[in-house]
Write an enzyme that holds these catalytic residues in place. Structure first.
Site, PDB file in Angstrom:
ATOM      1  CE  LYS A  83     -15.856 -20.482  33.051  1.00 42.54           C
ATOM      2  NZ  LYS A  83     -15.655 -21.654  32.306  1.00 42.54           N
ATOM      3  CE  LYS A  85     -17.649 -18.045  29.081  1.00 38.49           C
ATOM      4  NZ  LYS A  85     -16.341 -18.550  28.442  1.00 38.49           N
ATOM      5  CG  ASP A 114     -13.668 -17.925  30.570  1.00 33.11           C
ATOM      6  OD1 ASP A 114     -12.342 -17.372  30.229  1.00 33.11           O
ATOM      7  OD2 ASP A 114     -14.245 -18.723  30.067  1.00 33.11           O
ATOM      8  CG  ASN A 116     -14.477 -15.713  26.329  1.00 33.47           C
ATOM      9  OD1 ASN A 116     -14.511 -16.894  27.000  1.00 33.47           O
ATOM     10  ND2 ASN A 116     -15.526 -15.410  25.387  1.00 33.47           N
ATOM     11  CD  GLU A 139     -12.087 -21.161  31.865  1.00 33.06           C
ATOM     12  OE1 GLU A 139     -12.381 -21.458  30.437  1.00 33.06           O
ATOM     13  OE2 GLU A 139     -12.878 -21.314  32.829  1.00 33.06           O
ATOM     14  CG  ASN A 162     -11.871 -23.388  27.232  1.00 37.80           C
ATOM     15  OD1 ASN A 162     -12.078 -22.475  27.899  1.00 37.80           O
ATOM     16  ND2 ASN A 162     -12.761 -23.547  26.110  1.00 37.80           N
ATOM     17  CG  ASP A 186     -15.386 -29.961  24.857  1.00 38.15           C
ATOM     18  OD1 ASP A 186     -15.684 -31.031  24.254  1.00 38.15           O
ATOM     19  OD2 ASP A 186     -15.933 -28.989  24.865  1.00 38.15           O
ATOM     20  CG  HIS A 213     -14.615 -25.778  27.570  1.00 40.58           C
ATOM     21  ND1 HIS A 213     -15.281 -26.362  26.242  1.00 40.58           N
ATOM     22  CD2 HIS A 213     -15.156 -24.531  27.370  1.00 40.58           C
ATOM     23  CE1 HIS A 213     -15.640 -25.719  25.473  1.00 40.58           C
ATOM     24  NE2 HIS A 213     -15.734 -24.431  26.157  1.00 40.58           N
ATOM     25  CG  ASN A 215     -20.180 -23.933  23.487  1.00 44.61           C
ATOM     26  OD1 ASN A 215     -21.175 -23.466  23.913  1.00 44.61           O
ATOM     27  ND2 ASN A 215     -19.226 -23.713  22.695  1.00 44.61           N
TER      28      ASN A 215
END
Length: 315
Positions: A83, A85, A114, A116, A139, A162, A186, A213, A215
């Site tokens: 993945k 980001k 992702d 974001n 995502e 997410n 999450d 998800h 963090n």
């Protein structure tokens, strides 16, 4: 649940309904980064670093750098999904990175990106179409359930979130609008491990896939993810994890081990981990000394890009 497990002598996965798998798979989680960010223990560069430790320190600001980061991470941890980001550079640069990853790793490694939620709807549709046949899922390319639904109707790629569906109150809008195919849960945000099991049943009823998800987390939270991932009836996607980027730990016995990108489900009672109070005290002192009481990406970015400002939608 950790206490219940330790009192009864059962691992948390049993309390959640029983173990469906012995190992829980995770995905390599790549980040664009400047040289030195993620260096040895977070304090500058280590000239003797090798392998993944060196890759953590190296710049990864272009497709070639991202491929090298991925190679080092996958070699160290055995990840079999990748993945990225995104939402950092203009979309074409990030799409080029995804194609570079496909060329480097071949067709059998699932890829996901992702952005974001920083893309406009038209941007997501344009570049999403370029990545049809390339991605396992896309995502949060855009912000909000309505925008996600518009993109989903225009692409032949599953959409995951997410960000737009993050609570049970959001489920009704998700179903009526058709905003995503996969919910990235999450356990911190959805209400715990038992509630996450209930979410899996709702997802199955309404035709949603379920993954997780991540963090920044250490061993206690990772252990909870592993127990939950082992108990879920269906786990079609490798879970997210930031764990390779973390240097420290707060559990006894050291860091969790990954084998072929997966973590074995602990067999010990409860979560199967014990708190290292000395490490906890040291890390708490780090928190007190650093002067930061909340995350502030804008302040951090301005250290390297003067004048950088947060924007909810950038491209």
């Amino acid at each position: 649940m950790d206490i219940i497990g330790k009192v009864t002598g059962r691992p948390v996965v049993d309390i959640l309904g029983g173990k469906m798998r012995d190992r829980v798979p995770f995905a390599a989680y790549l980040f664009y980064k400047y040289e030195g960010a993620g260096g040895r223990l977070g304090f500058g560069l280590d000239p003797d670093a090798r392998g993944w430790s060196a890759a953590r320190q190296a710049a990864a600001l272009n497709p070639a750098g991202m491929v090298e980061q991925a190679r080092a991470m996958c070699k160290e941890f055995g990840f079999q999904s990748i993945k990225l980001k995104g939402g950092v550079f203009e979309p074409k640069a990030e799409v080029d990175a995804m194609f570079a990853l496909r060329e480097a790793f071949g067709p059998d490694i699932p890829l996901r990106i992702d952005p974001n939620a920083l893309w406009k709807v038209e941007t997501a549709i344009q570049y999403g179409r370029e990545m049809e046949g390339l991605l396992e899922y896309l995502e949060d390319p855009v912000r909000g359930q309505e925008n996600m639904a518009k993109v989903r109707k225009s692409l032949k790629i599953p959409l995951a979130t997410n960000m737009c569906t993050t609570s049970f109150e959001d489920i009704a809008g998700s179903i009526s609008l058709g905003s995503e195919d996969i919910i990235l849960s999450d356990h911190h945000f959805w209400g715990g491990l038992r509630v996450s099991m209930e979410l899996s049943r709702i997802c199955e009823t309404f035709g949603r896939g379920l993954s997780m998800h991540s963090n920044s987390h250490l061993g206690i939270s990772l252990a909870a993810m592993v127990h939950l991932g082992a108990a879920l009836p269906h786990l079609p996607y490798a879970l997210d994890t930031h764990y390779p980027w973390q240097s420290d730990e707060v559990i006894t016995g050291g860091r969790f081990k990954f084998e072929e990108g997966a973590v074995m489900v602990p067999r010990e009672p409860g979560l199967g981990v014990e708190l290292d109070r000395e490490s906890l005290a040291r890390l708490h002192q780090n928190y007190l000394d650093c002067g930061l009481t909340k995350r502030d990406d804008q302040v951090e970015m301005q250290k390297v890009v003067p004048g950088w400002e947060f924007k909810a939608v950038r491209w």
